[in-house]
Design a protein around this motif. Structure first.
Motif, PDB file in Angstrom:
ATOM      1  N   GLN A   1      35.092  43.795  40.111  1.00  0.00           N
ATOM      2  CA  GLN A   1      35.470  43.064  38.894  1.00  0.00           C
ATOM      3  C   GLN A   1      34.661  43.538  37.689  1.00  0.00           C
ATOM      4  O   GLN A   1      35.188  43.595  36.580  1.00  0.00           O
ATOM      5  N   ARG A   2      33.398  43.899  37.881  1.00  0.00           N
ATOM      6  CA  ARG A   2      32.612  44.438  36.753  1.00  0.00           C
ATOM      7  C   ARG A   2      33.229  45.742  36.259  1.00  0.00           C
ATOM      8  O   ARG A   2      33.301  45.979  35.056  1.00  0.00           O
ATOM      9  N   ARG A   3      33.713  46.582  37.189  1.00  0.00           N
ATOM     10  CA  ARG A   3      34.391  47.825  36.774  1.00  0.00           C
ATOM     11  C   ARG A   3      35.669  47.499  36.010  1.00  0.00           C
ATOM     12  O   ARG A   3      35.979  48.130  34.996  1.00  0.00           O
ATOM     13  N   SER A   4      36.413  46.500  36.473  1.00  0.00           N
ATOM     14  CA  SER A   4      37.634  46.070  35.794  1.00  0.00           C
ATOM     15  C   SER A   4      37.316  45.607  34.365  1.00  0.00           C
ATOM     16  O   SER A   4      38.032  45.947  33.423  1.00  0.00           O
ATOM     17  N   TYR A   5      36.243  44.855  34.225  1.00  0.00           N
ATOM     18  CA  TYR A   5      35.808  44.375  32.906  1.00  0.00           C
ATOM     19  C   TYR A   5      35.532  45.558  31.971  1.00  0.00           C
ATOM     20  O   TYR A   5      35.964  45.562  30.815  1.00  0.00           O
ATOM     21  N   ASP A   6      34.823  46.569  32.478  1.00  0.00           N
ATOM     22  CA  ASP A   6      34.510  47.745  31.651  1.00  0.00           C
ATOM     23  C   ASP A   6      35.766  48.506  31.227  1.00  0.00           C
ATOM     24  O   ASP A   6      35.756  49.211  30.229  1.00  0.00           O
ATOM     25  N   GLN A   7      36.844  48.330  31.970  1.00  0.00           N
ATOM     26  CA  GLN A   7      38.115  48.972  31.621  1.00  0.00           C
ATOM     27  C   GLN A   7      38.987  48.067  30.747  1.00  0.00           C
ATOM     28  O   GLN A   7      40.136  48.393  30.464  1.00  0.00           O
ATOM     29  N   GLY A   8      38.446  46.906  30.327  1.00  0.00           N
ATOM     30  CA  GLY A   8      39.196  45.991  29.464  1.00  0.00           C
ATOM     31  C   GLY A   8      40.233  45.171  30.209  1.00  0.00           C
ATOM     32  O   GLY A   8      41.178  44.669  29.611  1.00  0.00           O
TER      33      GLY A   8
ATOM     34  N   ASP B   1      41.394  42.134  33.384  1.00  0.00           N
ATOM     35  CA  ASP B   1      41.054  40.734  33.680  1.00  0.00           C
ATOM     36  C   ASP B   1      40.347  40.496  35.013  1.00  0.00           C
ATOM     37  O   ASP B   1      39.966  39.384  35.339  1.00  0.00           O
ATOM     38  N   GLY B   2      40.172  41.545  35.826  1.00  0.00           N
ATOM     39  CA  GLY B   2      39.453  41.402  37.082  1.00  0.00           C
ATOM     40  C   GLY B   2      40.227  40.711  38.192  1.00  0.00           C
ATOM     41  O   GLY B   2      39.681  40.477  39.267  1.00  0.00           O
ATOM     42  N   LEU B   3      41.480  40.392  37.962  1.00  0.00           N
ATOM     43  CA  LEU B   3      42.307  39.736  38.981  1.00  0.00           C
ATOM     44  C   LEU B   3      43.107  40.796  39.749  1.00  0.00           C
ATOM     45  O   LEU B   3      43.108  41.975  39.390  1.00  0.00           O
ATOM     46  N   ALA B   4      43.806  40.381  40.781  1.00  0.00           N
ATOM     47  CA  ALA B   4      44.524  41.308  41.659  1.00  0.00           C
ATOM     48  C   ALA B   4      45.490  42.220  40.903  1.00  0.00           C
ATOM     49  O   ALA B   4      45.592  43.404  41.209  1.00  0.00           O
ATOM     50  N   ARG B   5      46.190  41.680  39.910  1.00  0.00           N
ATOM     51  CA  ARG B   5      47.153  42.507  39.164  1.00  0.00           C
ATOM     52  C   ARG B   5      46.488  43.391  38.115  1.00  0.00           C
ATOM     53  O   ARG B   5      47.124  44.252  37.533  1.00  0.00           O
ATOM     54  N   ASN B   6      45.217  43.128  37.827  1.00  0.00           N
ATOM     55  CA  ASN B   6      44.411  43.945  36.909  1.00  0.00           C
ATOM     56  C   ASN B   6      45.073  44.130  35.542  1.00  0.00           C
ATOM     57  O   ASN B   6      45.167  45.229  35.012  1.00  0.00           O
ATOM     58  N   ARG B   7      45.522  43.021  34.972  1.00  0.00           N
ATOM     59  CA  ARG B   7      46.173  43.036  33.655  1.00  0.00           C
ATOM     60  C   ARG B   7      45.128  43.155  32.540  1.00  0.00           C
ATOM     61  O   ARG B   7      43.945  42.947  32.770  1.00  0.00           O
ATOM     62  N   PRO B   8      45.567  43.411  31.311  1.00  0.00           N
ATOM     63  CA  PRO B   8      44.626  43.432  30.187  1.00  0.00           C
ATOM     64  C   PRO B   8      43.921  42.081  30.041  1.00  0.00           C
ATOM     65  O   PRO B   8      44.514  41.027  30.290  1.00  0.00           O
TER      66      PRO B   8
ATOM     67  N   HIS C   1      38.192  27.599  33.791  1.00  0.00           N
ATOM     68  CA  HIS C   1      36.754  27.836  33.954  1.00  0.00           C
ATOM     69  C   HIS C   1      36.449  29.238  33.452  1.00  0.00           C
ATOM     70  O   HIS C   1      37.359  30.041  33.217  1.00  0.00           O
ATOM     71  N   ILE C   2      35.171  29.529  33.291  1.00  0.00           N
ATOM     72  CA  ILE C   2      34.746  30.890  32.968  1.00  0.00           C
ATOM     73  C   ILE C   2      34.156  31.485  34.237  1.00  0.00           C
ATOM     74  O   ILE C   2      33.291  30.887  34.881  1.00  0.00           O
ATOM     75  N   HIS C   3      34.643  32.645  34.600  1.00  0.00           N
ATOM     76  CA  HIS C   3      34.157  33.391  35.758  1.00  0.00           C
ATOM     77  C   HIS C   3      33.281  34.508  35.202  1.00  0.00           C
ATOM     78  O   HIS C   3      33.729  35.273  34.346  1.00  0.00           O
ATOM     79  N   ALA C   4      32.031  34.589  35.656  1.00  0.00           N
ATOM     80  CA  ALA C   4      31.090  35.545  35.081  1.00  0.00           C
ATOM     81  C   ALA C   4      30.258  36.225  36.157  1.00  0.00           C
ATOM     82  O   ALA C   4      29.821  35.579  37.114  1.00  0.00           O
ATOM     83  N   ILE C   5      30.032  37.541  35.986  1.00  0.00           N
ATOM     84  CA  ILE C   5      29.252  38.344  36.927  1.00  0.00           C
ATOM     85  C   ILE C   5      28.219  39.129  36.129  1.00  0.00           C
ATOM     86  O   ILE C   5      28.567  39.892  35.226  1.00  0.00           O
ATOM     87  N   ALA C   6      26.957  38.958  36.483  1.00  0.00           N
ATOM     88  CA  ALA C   6      25.868  39.600  35.734  1.00  0.00           C
ATOM     89  C   ALA C   6      25.785  41.094  36.031  1.00  0.00           C
ATOM     90  O   ALA C   6      25.709  41.500  37.184  1.00  0.00           O
ATOM     91  N   PHE C   7      25.786  41.895  34.965  1.00  0.00           N
ATOM     92  CA  PHE C   7      25.435  43.303  35.088  1.00  0.00           C
ATOM     93  C   PHE C   7      23.916  43.361  35.229  1.00  0.00           C
ATOM     94  O   PHE C   7      23.200  42.512  34.689  1.00  0.00           O
ATOM     95  N   GLY C   8      23.420  44.357  35.932  1.00  0.00           N
ATOM     96  CA  GLY C   8      21.987  44.492  36.125  1.00  0.00           C
ATOM     97  C   GLY C   8      21.502  43.765  37.367  1.00  0.00           C
ATOM     98  O   GLY C   8      20.337  43.864  37.727  1.00  0.00           O
ATOM     99  N   ASN C   9      22.395  43.042  38.026  1.00  0.00           N
ATOM    100  CA  ASN C   9      22.038  42.317  39.240  1.00  0.00           C
ATOM    101  C   ASN C   9      22.631  43.083  40.423  1.00  0.00           C
ATOM    102  O   ASN C   9      23.842  43.091  40.621  1.00  0.00           O
ATOM    103  N   SER C  10      21.779  43.712  41.198  1.00  0.00           N
ATOM    104  CA  SER C  10      22.235  44.558  42.302  1.00  0.00           C
ATOM    105  C   SER C  10      22.743  43.754  43.495  1.00  0.00           C
ATOM    106  O   SER C  10      23.287  44.325  44.429  1.00  0.00           O
ATOM    107  N   LYS C  11      22.589  42.439  43.468  1.00  0.00           N
ATOM    108  CA  LYS C  11      22.955  41.613  44.613  1.00  0.00           C
ATOM    109  C   LYS C  11      24.427  41.197  44.606  1.00  0.00           C
ATOM    110  O   LYS C  11      24.849  40.423  45.447  1.00  0.00           O
ATOM    111  N   ALA C  12      25.204  41.702  43.682  1.00  0.00           N
ATOM    112  CA  ALA C  12      26.624  41.336  43.595  1.00  0.00           C
ATOM    113  C   ALA C  12      27.385  41.810  44.830  1.00  0.00           C
ATOM    114  O   ALA C  12      27.072  42.855  45.406  1.00  0.00           O
TER     115      ALA C  12
END
Length: 159
Positions: free
Chosen positions: A119-126, A128-135, A101-112
């Motif tokens: 996970q949005r911070r993880s995305y900005d760092q390139g 995967d947003g998972l516990a191990r925080n891999r590329p 599946h695709i997991h997606a979180i909207a930037f600009g939405n303060s209700k997250a």
């Protein structure tokens, strides 16, 4: 309780899941950009609904798009349209322990939720947003960071 959330956050039932109006507008923009209608497998405001989601769907801004029966080409197309719309978005694979599946979180939405914001911070760092925080296995990003503007009904640049 659902009525109170609907008034306060604009929570609505859409395609069988709960989302807020901001997330719905962002997804609709991505669908138009992509030329496909997405199958929303999990919405927002699903507190404790799926333990593997680690709380990211407990509040607004987060959706999962089902990929069963979707070609590799269309999977990438959906992923990139979500990113262009201002989502932190990843394809989740079976080798990661998820049904595809695709997991997606909207930037600009303060209700997250707090987990979704992490996970949005993880995305900005390139990552995967998972516990191990891999590329991120699909590191493509728009040239400039985007968020979805509810008022303008389109993605805008973010700082």
């Amino acid at each position: 309780r659902d009525l109170l959330m609907a008034k306060k956050y604009g929570v609505i039932w859409w395609r069988g899941v709960k989302v807020d109006r901001h997330t719905r507008r962002a997804v609709e923009w991505a669908e138009k950009d992509c030329g496909l209608t997405f199958r929303i497998a999990q919405g927002s405001y699903n507190r404790g609904g799926v333990s593997a989601s680690a709380g990211t769907h407990d509040a607004g801004a987060t959706i999962d798009v089902g990929l069963a029966g979707i070609s590799q080409t269309n999977r990438k197309k959906i992923l990139r349209s979500l990113k262009r719309a201002g989502f932190a978005a990843w394809i989740r694979y079976d080798w990661q322990g998820f049904p595809p599946h695709i997991h997606a979180i909207a930037f600009g939405n303060s209700k997250a939720s707090a987990g979704a914001k992490a996970q949005r911070r993880s995305y900005d760092q390139g990552r995967d947003g998972l516990a191990r925080n891999r590329p991120d296995p699909d590191p493509w990003r728009t040239k400039r960071k985007r968020k979805f503007s509810f008022i303008l009904r389109r993605p805008v640049w973010r700082i």
